[in-house]
Design an enzyme around this catalytic site. Structure first.
Site, PDB file in Angstrom:
ATOM      1  N   GLU B  62      38.833  17.220  40.676  1.00  0.00           N
ATOM      2  CA  GLU B  62      39.334  17.731  39.605  1.00  0.00           C
ATOM      3  C   GLU B  62      38.454  17.944  38.516  1.00  0.00           C
ATOM      4  O   GLU B  62      37.936  18.982  38.336  1.00  0.00           O
ATOM      5  CB  GLU B  62      40.470  17.006  39.068  1.00  0.00           C
ATOM      6  CG  GLU B  62      41.700  17.837  38.147  1.00  0.00           C
ATOM      7  CD  GLU B  62      42.762  16.985  37.911  1.00  0.00           C
ATOM      8  OE1 GLU B  62      43.268  15.927  38.723  1.00  0.00           O
ATOM      9  OE2 GLU B  62      43.695  17.177  36.773  1.00  0.00           O
ATOM     10  N   GLU B 304      52.965  -5.082   3.960  1.00  0.00           N
ATOM     11  CA  GLU B 304      53.579  -4.475   2.487  1.00  0.00           C
ATOM     12  C   GLU B 304      52.652  -4.466   1.412  1.00  0.00           C
ATOM     13  O   GLU B 304      52.815  -3.628   0.646  1.00  0.00           O
ATOM     14  CB  GLU B 304      54.900  -5.136   2.309  1.00  0.00           C
ATOM     15  CG  GLU B 304      55.937  -4.718   3.541  1.00  0.00           C
ATOM     16  CD  GLU B 304      57.347  -5.203   3.303  1.00  0.00           C
ATOM     17  OE1 GLU B 304      57.503  -5.887   2.649  1.00  0.00           O
ATOM     18  OE2 GLU B 304      58.135  -4.773   4.079  1.00  0.00           O
TER      19      GLU B 304
END
Lengths: 94, 484
Positions: B62, B304
């Site tokens: 490929e 946070e």
């Protein structure tokens, strides 16, 4: 000086290869007498050349000259298709 | 019958495959386009060279050889050097510019001879053929190709190499392969998937079958990382060897230790659930500060807050986390949840834990990592993370944010509640025109724990656990009533 340089990669153990060689010889003799150079390469004996040329399928015909390179794969059973593949336009009844 | 396996060297693959690929056999690797088939194959060869000194042959039908060399550089693999050393060999069977015309019968014996020559030349033990689907596009005679490829697989078998043949799939959950090659490559099948779910790409690897040999079933997520290539996240394979400890660990608050029946268990996962402002981060700070007592090490993964923010807040509560960090007892890593996929986060966390070797790990908050807690990937992430942390014998605290301010008996991210060993609820209680805080231990696996809901106050000295709300019911159902 010949106008056609053709290589045919074959595997002598395979019947399709033998058929291809015969078919090709017949075509060349009929349409290009004296105008070609044919190189038959057996992949079993020349694995390096096979690698170099990147051959996968057997039989493979390579038209090395004139450029561009053309590859035909298979037993070359259909004359007209082989000639078209080689770039020859054949007049009928010749 | 149990077939011998060949260790691939691909992280975690050898674990889920119970030892690697079936040795001396060919495995079909099927996947949709972009599912990392070529990379998996290349990694199989690269790891063979790097870890086991096993040379490999890469057959490309490929991609162009030059492109493959270039693409693989980003993983630190020097293909050209390996080629010069006779460890890696390409067979270039990729499509070239000139037309191929087929006229009559043919076979692929030339390919088989080239393959055998290449294998013998470098004494290859590993072979990759990428991909079989491209051969079918080269040659329209599919019957011939099927017959010839089955001969190729016999050649590989005779040469006793361990091989991967890749093949395309058109649907993620459809037939194994587009061209029916599984008819002759049927013994060993691996499927790679690249599914778009909740606007996120999720890559998984599934070992569909290994004939006569064991392996982990189901899909395992994986990710692709520069310099490392494919990293598989084993979900089920790691659950086997965790020890439940009866040893206790200081929670950071003596009163909380009492509520838990003597502290947290070592190697356990504690989930702290609460709405915003109920004191989750403060509880985490106490948990981290708890290392002081026995000079342990703690790792905080903050999703946070920034480190500066956290350290400043901790100082107002009377805890000097900056000092702990300077002394090497604490490491704080602030991460943006959105930056990477869950798989990447997991691998990142694993690396941090392995490098720092903490006794305690806190994640504040685990719910920041998902916007949709029902997401299957999130559940898998939490399972894999918990398994890993237990395996590393770490005691962990995860925080999770609930959306309702008061009440709310349910634990958020319901899926993770069953995985955790202990659950602490922090809840607001609206009573007599006043918002109060509360704390309770909802679950403590393997131990007695207090069942009362206690008053919680937060002031300059930090977190104070007070008396139980006696004579009041209905706090969790958000309907507190004096029952005296």
């Amino acid at each position: 000086m010949t106008n056609y340089w053709i290589q045919l990669f074959i595997n002598r153990n395979s019947p399709t290869s033998v058929g291809a060689e015969e078919n090709l010889n017949a075509i060349l003799k009929k349409y290009f007498p004296g105008d070609y150079q044919l190189e038959i390469i057996d992949i079993q004996e020349n694995p390096e050349k096979t690698e170099e040329a990147g051959i996968l399928a057997i039989p493979t015909l390579i038209r090395k000259w004139p450029k561009p390179e053309v590859r035909l794969i298979g037993a070359l059973t259909l004359q007209t298709r082989v000639l078209t593949g080689l770039g020859i336009v054949v007049q009928e009844d010749k | 019958m149990n077939i011998q396996k060949l260790k691939t060297g691909i992280p975690a693959f050898d674990l889920i495959s119970d030892g690697g690929l079936p040795a001396g056999r060919t495995t079909l690797l099927a996947g949709s386009s972009g599912s990392a088939k070529t990379l998996f194959g290349a990694q199989f060869l690269a790891m063979g060279i790097l870890l086991y000194d096993q040379p490999g042959v890469f057959v490309t039908f490929e991609e162009q050889v030059d492109d493959i060399r270039k693409d693989l550089q980003s993983f630190g693999w020097e293909i050209e050097k390996w080629e010069a050393e006779g460890k890696w060999k390409f067979i270039d069977a990729s499509a070239k510019e000139e037309d191929i015309i087929t006229i009559g019968e043919f076979d692929l014996s030339a390919f088989r001879i080239r393959l055998e020559l290449a294998i013998n030349k470098i004494n290859a033990q590993r072979v990759v053929i990428d991909s079989i689907g491209s051969i079918f596009t080269h040659f329209p005679e599919h019957n011939i190709i099927r017959r010839e490829m089955s001969k190729v697989s016999m050649t590989l078998r005779r040469l006793k190499v361990t091989a991967i043949i890749t093949t395309e799939r058109s649907e993620e959950y459809g037939p194994i392969s587009r061209y029916g090659v599984e008819e002759f490559l049927t013994d060993n099948v691996i499927i790679l998937r690249n599914v778009l779910a909740n606007e996120r790409r999720r890559r998984t690897l599934e070992i569909l079958k290994f004939r006569g040999s064991s392996h982990v079933k189901g899909e395992n997520p994986f990710t692709i990382i520069p310099m490392k290539a494919i990293m598989i996240v084993p979900i089920s394979a790691m659950t086997l060897n965790q020890k439940a400890s009866s040893e206790r660990l200081y929670s950071g608050l003596p009163k909380l230790d009492d509520m838990c029946g003597g502290g947290f268990f070592k190697n356990s996962i504690v989930l702290v659930s609460g709405a915003t402002g109920t004191g989750k981060t403060l509880l985490v700070a106490n948990f981290l500060n708890g290392v002081k007592q026995k000079q342990e090490r703690a790792l905080l993964l903050a999703f946070e807050e920034s480190k500066e923010q956290l350290f400043r807040n901790a100082k107002t509560w009377g805890m000097d986390l900056a000092q702990l960090e300077a002394e090497g007892y604490l490491k704080v890593v602030c991460l943006y949840p959105e930056v990477s996929s869950l798989e990447d986060h997991l691998i990142n966390i694993q690396e941090l834990v392995v490098a720092f070797k903490p006794d305690r790990v806190a994640i504040d908050s685990i719910s920041a990592l998902t916007r949709n807690p029902s997401e299957r990937g999130f559940q898998e992430f939490v399972v894999a993370l918990s398994n890993f942390l237990k395996h590393e014998q770490v005691t962990s605290m995860f925080t999770a944010t609930t959306h309702m301010l008061t009440g709310d008996a349910s634990v958020p991210e319901g899926n993770i509640a069953s995985i955790t060993d202990a659950i602490i609820l922090l809840r607001y209680v609206e009573m007599m025109g006043e918002m109060q805080r509360s704390i309770m231990v909802l679950k403590m696996r393997g131990s007695n724990h207090e069942s009362s809901i206690r008053r919680l106050t937060i002031n300059q000295t930090g977190m104070q656990i007070g008396e139980p709300f006696t004579g009041i019911s209905g706090i969790l159902s958000n309907n507190p009533k004096v029952t005296k």
